[in-house]
Design a protein around this motif. Sequence first.
Motif, short mmCIF file in Angstrom:
data_model
loop_
_atom_site.label_atom_id
_atom_site.label_comp_id
_atom_site.label_asym_id
_atom_site.label_seq_id
_atom_site.Cartn_x
_atom_site.Cartn_y
_atom_site.Cartn_z
N LEU A 32 33.29 14.20 47.17
CA LEU A 32 33.90 15.43 47.68
C LEU A 32 33.74 15.51 49.20
O LEU A 32 34.71 15.76 49.93
N LYS A 33 32.53 15.29 49.67
CA LYS A 33 32.26 15.37 51.11
C LYS A 33 33.03 14.31 51.88
O LYS A 33 33.55 14.59 52.97
N ALA A 34 33.14 13.10 51.33
CA ALA A 34 33.90 12.03 51.99
C ALA A 34 35.37 12.41 52.13
O ALA A 34 36.04 11.99 53.08
N ALA A 35 35.85 13.23 51.20
CA ALA A 35 37.25 13.66 51.23
C ALA A 35 37.44 14.95 52.02
O ALA A 35 38.55 15.44 52.16
N GLY A 36 36.32 15.52 52.51
CA GLY A 36 36.41 16.77 53.26
C GLY A 36 36.56 17.98 52.36
O GLY A 36 37.09 19.01 52.77
N ALA A 37 36.09 17.88 51.12
CA ALA A 37 36.21 18.97 50.15
C ALA A 37 34.83 19.53 49.81
O ALA A 37 33.81 18.90 50.08
N ARG A 38 34.84 20.71 49.19
CA ARG A 38 33.61 21.37 48.78
C ARG A 38 33.61 21.61 47.28
O ARG A 38 34.66 21.66 46.64
N ARG A 39 32.43 21.79 46.72
CA ARG A 39 32.28 22.07 45.29
C ARG A 39 33.15 23.25 44.86
O ARG A 39 33.70 23.26 43.76
N GLU A 40 33.23 24.26 45.70
CA GLU A 40 33.97 25.48 45.37
C GLU A 40 35.47 25.24 45.26
O GLU A 40 36.20 26.12 44.81
#
Length: 104
Positions: free
Chosen positions: A61-69
Amino acid sequence: MRIIPSPFKGHNPGHYSPAIISRGLLHISGQLSIDPDTRTVCPGGIREHARQALDNLDRVLKAAGARREQVISCRVYTPSSEYWNDINAVYAEFFGEHRPVRTV
């Protein structure tokens, strides 16, 4: 379509991408309870295995620039329903108040 490069140090010989963004949606490959840097199976019981898989998800998620939420859907595979309560507890801790749809 944009392929997200692997955020892991260990070489994965599988012929797939860890994640792809297509038409604004992030698609993430399944995550195992394997340390992605050393390629070793994590020690411990089902809670540790669930935590490792979710930690791996978080790295992608972080590598893609996304968050858990921002996660809208998850699939959880378990070898037995006897593990459900432990897996669910780790899953709830990981996502907090956010509740993506889920298939088990």
